[in-house]
Structure formats: C-alpha cells, structure tokens
Scaffold this motif. Sequence first.
Motif, PDB file in Angstrom:
ATOM      1  N   GLU A 189       0.791  -1.472   0.120  1.00 45.70           N
ATOM      2  CA  GLU A 189      -0.125   0.083  -0.074  1.00 45.70           C
ATOM      3  C   GLU A 189       0.780   1.325  -0.009  1.00 45.70           C
ATOM      4  O   GLU A 189       0.570   2.156  -0.639  1.00 45.70           O
ATOM      5  CB  GLU A 189      -1.024  -0.132   1.153  1.00 45.70           C
ATOM      6  CG  GLU A 189      -2.022  -1.012   1.126  1.00 45.70           C
ATOM      7  CD  GLU A 189      -2.924  -1.078   0.149  1.00 45.70           C
ATOM      8  OE1 GLU A 189      -3.204   0.220  -0.156  1.00 45.70           O
ATOM      9  OE2 GLU A 189      -3.741  -1.790  -0.233  1.00 45.70           O
ATOM     10  N   VAL A 190       1.880   1.137   0.778  1.00 44.93           N
ATOM     11  CA  VAL A 190       3.055   2.229   0.672  1.00 44.93           C
ATOM     12  C   VAL A 190       3.426   2.743  -0.633  1.00 44.93           C
ATOM     13  O   VAL A 190       3.465   3.810  -0.889  1.00 44.93           O
ATOM     14  CB  VAL A 190       4.023   2.147   1.654  1.00 44.93           C
ATOM     15  CG1 VAL A 190       5.285   3.020   1.443  1.00 44.93           C
ATOM     16  CG2 VAL A 190       3.348   2.173   3.107  1.00 44.93           C
ATOM     17  N   ALA A 191       3.778   1.505  -1.395  1.00 47.34           N
ATOM     18  CA  ALA A 191       4.395   1.681  -2.794  1.00 47.34           C
ATOM     19  C   ALA A 191       3.349   2.288  -3.689  1.00 47.34           C
ATOM     20  O   ALA A 191       3.484   2.982  -4.498  1.00 47.34           O
ATOM     21  CB  ALA A 191       4.935   0.408  -3.247  1.00 47.34           C
ATOM     22  N   ILE A 192       2.226   1.620  -3.392  1.00 47.31           N
ATOM     23  CA  ILE A 192       1.019   2.082  -4.422  1.00 47.31           C
ATOM     24  C   ILE A 192       0.793   3.418  -4.216  1.00 47.31           C
ATOM     25  O   ILE A 192       0.683   4.379  -5.553  1.00 47.31           O
ATOM     26  CB  ILE A 192      -0.308   1.105  -4.342  1.00 47.31           C
ATOM     27  CG1 ILE A 192      -0.052  -0.115  -4.793  1.00 47.31           C
ATOM     28  CG2 ILE A 192      -1.639   1.869  -5.105  1.00 47.31           C
ATOM     29  CD1 ILE A 192      -0.903  -1.232  -4.264  1.00 47.31           C
ATOM     30  N   ALA A 193       0.689   3.816  -3.140  1.00 45.91           N
ATOM     31  CA  ALA A 193       0.542   5.201  -2.709  1.00 45.91           C
ATOM     32  C   ALA A 193       1.468   6.307  -3.128  1.00 45.91           C
ATOM     33  O   ALA A 193       1.164   7.217  -3.785  1.00 45.91           O
ATOM     34  CB  ALA A 193       0.292   5.620  -1.073  1.00 45.91           C
ATOM     35  N   PHE A 194       2.721   5.849  -3.096  1.00 39.52           N
ATOM     36  CA  PHE A 194       3.964   6.882  -3.494  1.00 39.52           C
ATOM     37  C   PHE A 194       4.014   6.881  -4.968  1.00 39.52           C
ATOM     38  O   PHE A 194       4.243   7.939  -5.560  1.00 39.52           O
ATOM     39  CB  PHE A 194       5.125   6.282  -2.701  1.00 39.52           C
ATOM     40  CG  PHE A 194       6.160   7.612  -2.808  1.00 39.52           C
ATOM     41  CD1 PHE A 194       5.914   8.797  -2.289  1.00 39.52           C
ATOM     42  CD2 PHE A 194       7.504   7.181  -3.298  1.00 39.52           C
ATOM     43  CE1 PHE A 194       6.859   9.715  -2.422  1.00 39.52           C
ATOM     44  CE2 PHE A 194       8.257   8.245  -3.196  1.00 39.52           C
ATOM     45  CZ  PHE A 194       8.179   9.355  -2.923  1.00 39.52           C
ATOM     46  N   ALA A 230       3.008  -8.246  -6.825  1.00 38.93           N
ATOM     47  CA  ALA A 230       1.979  -8.267  -7.884  1.00 38.93           C
ATOM     48  C   ALA A 230       0.725  -7.262  -7.624  1.00 38.93           C
ATOM     49  O   ALA A 230       0.101  -6.734  -8.331  1.00 38.93           O
ATOM     50  CB  ALA A 230       1.293  -9.745  -8.139  1.00 38.93           C
ATOM     51  N   LYS A 231       0.564  -7.272  -6.545  1.00 41.20           N
ATOM     52  CA  LYS A 231      -0.513  -6.306  -5.979  1.00 41.20           C
ATOM     53  C   LYS A 231      -0.177  -4.762  -6.411  1.00 41.20           C
ATOM     54  O   LYS A 231      -1.070  -4.250  -6.863  1.00 41.20           O
ATOM     55  CB  LYS A 231      -0.908  -6.248  -4.461  1.00 41.20           C
ATOM     56  CG  LYS A 231      -1.705  -5.232  -4.151  1.00 41.20           C
ATOM     57  CD  LYS A 231      -2.155  -5.446  -2.587  1.00 41.20           C
ATOM     58  CE  LYS A 231      -2.867  -4.185  -1.876  1.00 41.20           C
ATOM     59  NZ  LYS A 231      -3.479  -4.412  -0.423  1.00 41.20           N
ATOM     60  N   VAL A 232       1.088  -4.351  -6.378  1.00 43.97           N
ATOM     61  CA  VAL A 232       1.418  -3.244  -6.598  1.00 43.97           C
ATOM     62  C   VAL A 232       1.334  -2.996  -8.256  1.00 43.97           C
ATOM     63  O   VAL A 232       0.968  -1.611  -8.560  1.00 43.97           O
ATOM     64  CB  VAL A 232       2.925  -3.004  -6.206  1.00 43.97           C
ATOM     65  CG1 VAL A 232       3.378  -1.463  -6.697  1.00 43.97           C
ATOM     66  CG2 VAL A 232       3.244  -3.065  -4.484  1.00 43.97           C
ATOM     67  N   PHE A 233       1.793  -3.883  -8.785  1.00 44.71           N
ATOM     68  CA  PHE A 233       1.700  -3.822 -10.365  1.00 44.71           C
ATOM     69  C   PHE A 233       0.285  -3.604 -10.816  1.00 44.71           C
ATOM     70  O   PHE A 233      -0.176  -2.820 -11.812  1.00 44.71           O
ATOM     71  CB  PHE A 233       2.447  -5.090 -10.945  1.00 44.71           C
ATOM     72  CG  PHE A 233       4.125  -4.867 -10.840  1.00 44.71           C
ATOM     73  CD1 PHE A 233       4.768  -3.688 -11.421  1.00 44.71           C
ATOM     74  CD2 PHE A 233       4.833  -5.735 -10.189  1.00 44.71           C
ATOM     75  CE1 PHE A 233       6.048  -3.614 -11.516  1.00 44.71           C
ATOM     76  CE2 PHE A 233       6.332  -5.574 -10.215  1.00 44.71           C
ATOM     77  CZ  PHE A 233       6.764  -4.490 -10.840  1.00 44.71           C
ATOM     78  N   GLU A 234      -0.453  -4.434 -10.147  1.00 46.27           N
ATOM     79  CA  GLU A 234      -1.897  -4.526 -10.650  1.00 46.27           C
ATOM     80  C   GLU A 234      -2.500  -3.156 -10.491  1.00 46.27           C
ATOM     81  O   GLU A 234      -3.310  -2.774 -11.144  1.00 46.27           O
ATOM     82  CB  GLU A 234      -2.661  -5.754  -9.943  1.00 46.27           C
ATOM     83  CG  GLU A 234      -4.230  -5.897 -10.222  1.00 46.27           C
ATOM     84  CD  GLU A 234      -4.329  -6.223 -11.538  1.00 46.27           C
ATOM     85  OE1 GLU A 234      -3.476  -6.728 -12.304  1.00 46.27           O
ATOM     86  OE2 GLU A 234      -5.297  -5.623 -12.066  1.00 46.27           O
ATOM     87  N   ALA A 235      -2.272  -2.724  -9.341  1.00 44.75           N
ATOM     88  CA  ALA A 235      -2.817  -1.188  -8.869  1.00 44.75           C
ATOM     89  C   ALA A 235      -2.313  -0.379  -9.611  1.00 44.75           C
ATOM     90  O   ALA A 235      -2.999   0.873 -10.131  1.00 44.75           O
ATOM     91  CB  ALA A 235      -2.601  -0.838  -7.483  1.00 44.75           C
TER      92      ALA A 235
END
Length: 356
Positions: A189-194, A230-235
């Motif tokens: 979630e941190v990576a997705i947000a940033f 994978a969650k980061v890439f998907e988001a």
Amino acid sequence: MPVTPPSTPDRSAYLLAARGEPVPHTPVWFQRQAGRALPEYRAVREGITMLESCRRPDLVVEITLQPVRRYGVDAAIFFSDIVTPLQFAGYDIEIKPGVGPVSADPIRDAEGVARVRPVTAADVPFTTEAIQQLVSELGGTPLIGFAGAPFTLASYLVEGGPSKDFAKTKAMMHGQPDLWHALADRLAEVAIAFLSVQVEAGASAIQLFDSWAGGLSPRDYERFVQPHSAKVFEAMKQYGVPRVHFGVNTGELLGLMSEAGADVVGVDWRVPLDEAVRRITAAGGAPKPVQGNLDPALLFAGWDAIEPEIDRILAEGKAAPGHIFNLGHGVPPNADPEVLERVAKYVQAKSAHVPA
Ligand code: CP3
C-alpha cells in the motif's frame, strides 16, 4: 552522433523501448544516477540531510536534473529514496550516510506493523510540486517514478538496517506468516500510494526496486513476496505507464518477477540479457523488454575493457522486444562521471539507426 531529443516523453527512446516499439537508438540511463559520484550533487547536499533534501522541491528538481545534464541520459529518475514515503508518513527510520536506511525500533510484532502507514498526496505536496516542475523542465525526457518493493522495504524495517542474510525477515516469513503478510501488504500500500502520487503528478514510467529479492529462494519468493509485488503492479496498471521491476542477484527469480506483473524486467550483470529473455519466457510467458546490464565494477576497468562489454550487451539485448541500457545495479559513489558520460554517448551512437 548527436541525438535529437524528442518533443514529448511519449516518443522518447526510453518509452518506445519500454513498450517494445522501434527505437531511434537504445535508450540509456543509470540506476542511482543522481548522487555522490557527481561533485555538483555533493555541493548542493552539503549540510542538508537526505530527508530534508527530499522535502525541498528546488533541491529535488536540481538533483534529478544534474545527471541528465551531465550524461545526456534518455531518462530522469525522481530523486528520493525507497524509505522516504515511510518517513513522510511519520515513520521513524533514518538514512545514515555510507550505511543506508536504519531503524532504532525494528518491526517484530503487530504493534510494529500498525506503525506503517501509506503516504497520501496531502502528506507530500512537495513531491507533487517537484514532479510537476521536473516534467515541465525535462521536456521530451521521461521522468521515472519509483518505490521500494514490499520485500526490500520490509528487510530494512525488520532487520533494523542493511542485512546480508535477512535472517530476521525470513524468520518472520516462516515463523509468523500472518504477521509477515500483514506487513508486506501494508508496504504494498505504501508503494502504491507513493507511485500513484508520482504518476498523477506526471511521471512517465514507474520502477519497483526489489533490490534484495535475490536473497530468497524461488519458493519463498513465490509464496511470501510475489503476491505483494503483484498487488503493486496490478494497482498501477490503470495508469497505463510502463512498469519496471528490478532486483540484484535475481537470476533464479527472473520468471517469477516478470510474472508479478512487470512490463520491463531489470537484469543485473550476472545473467546475459538473451538468457534473461529465455528465463522470462520459460514458463510460457511472452517475451518482454529488458533493462540492463553492465557490471558497475567495469566502470573502473578502463575504456578498452568497457567498450566490448557494451557491444556484447547491445547484441544480447536484441533478443528482447525492447532494450533499455543500464548498469546491472546502481552507480557506485566513487564512479568517474566522465566514464558514465562516455558510456551513455557510446550506447546512443553505437545503437543509432542512421536514417536512409
Ligand atoms: O538517482 C537515483 O537513482 C534516484 C535516487 C535514489 C536514491 N535511492 C537516492 C539515495 C534511488 C532510486 C534510491 C533507491 C534505493 N535506496 C534502493 C534501490 C536501488 C538500489 O540501489 O538497489 C535501495 C536499496 C535504497 C536504500 C538506500 N538508501 C541505500 C542502500 C543507500 C546508500 C547508503 C550510502 O550512503 O551508501 C541509501 C541512501 C541514498 N539514497 C543516497 C542517495 C543519493 C546516498 C545518501 C546521500 O547522498 O546522502
């Protein structure tokens, strides 16, 4: 041969290569291109901590542009660090010069996990401002946004600093898998947000650094790490920007890291790029553009040793639908900027397609 800069990042050699489209020349940039190898970096950072410099748009813009000016590289990378989004969100972790990220209060339990909170755009107005300014100053040169992948970030938080064996991180994975997955999910979630803040402000591509994933077996990577990356890439898929995935010593993991959802797979110097393409496609996946992979140690070997290595890498990169030239890891702080400039110019000239 002079390289005419494109007028928009969209037609830049970097983005064309990342999409597997025909390129005017093989694009080149250097991981960790901003930093201590440059005297102009040391000058502007004098007396200012890493965290403070990341909070000042004027410094972020200047430091991000320095290697673009100096080396003529085909992409800029936003100046920050993998731990800064945690710092911006109030997490107590320090970047110690010459050491890296260190935390006095490492995460070992659920209370520790609860201290990790993603940044929001409201936490980082300076990031948005710096990126908007950069995009306007860079013109046709694309800006790469980046974040640390859940495993690499977790390794610093759980170990309390840099580690060679990741013993405590692996102990948490296997001994307290629920706690591990809760931590890795928060870090995703941190990576997705940033990354979202960076792309929404105008970054043209993203790179997820899982620098230390090579410390894991493929089995552990698949079970404990791949779902979170994978969650980061998907988001990030919704933004339509190329998504690059990189780690060191990941020869055994290239297929799994590709499967996590990367559009471009970064390769260190240990695996030749044509072999990397074979590993990426071994499980039946489509071939993808690759990024890499000059051994940074070669920067100290003299030009007569470097040139044939570049030629070899350019030839091996032809096995992929796109090739972004890079080092196999980051620029060493004691690298000679003149050598890096010569590498960039040579790659661009040697790979240029002369119009008929
Ligand atoms: O030019 C760029 O690439 C953009 C800036 C950037 C930094 N860190 C700035 C920085 C990027 C992309 C990173 C990513 C990063 N940070 C990674 C992934 C890339 C890799 O090298 O594998 C990792 C593992 C970190 C963690 C980290 N932060 C380390 C290992 C260090 C080096 C410690 C040291 O001083 O040798 C840092 C600090 C850091 N991040 C510096 C810079 C320019 C040096 C500190 C300084 O100049 O004061």
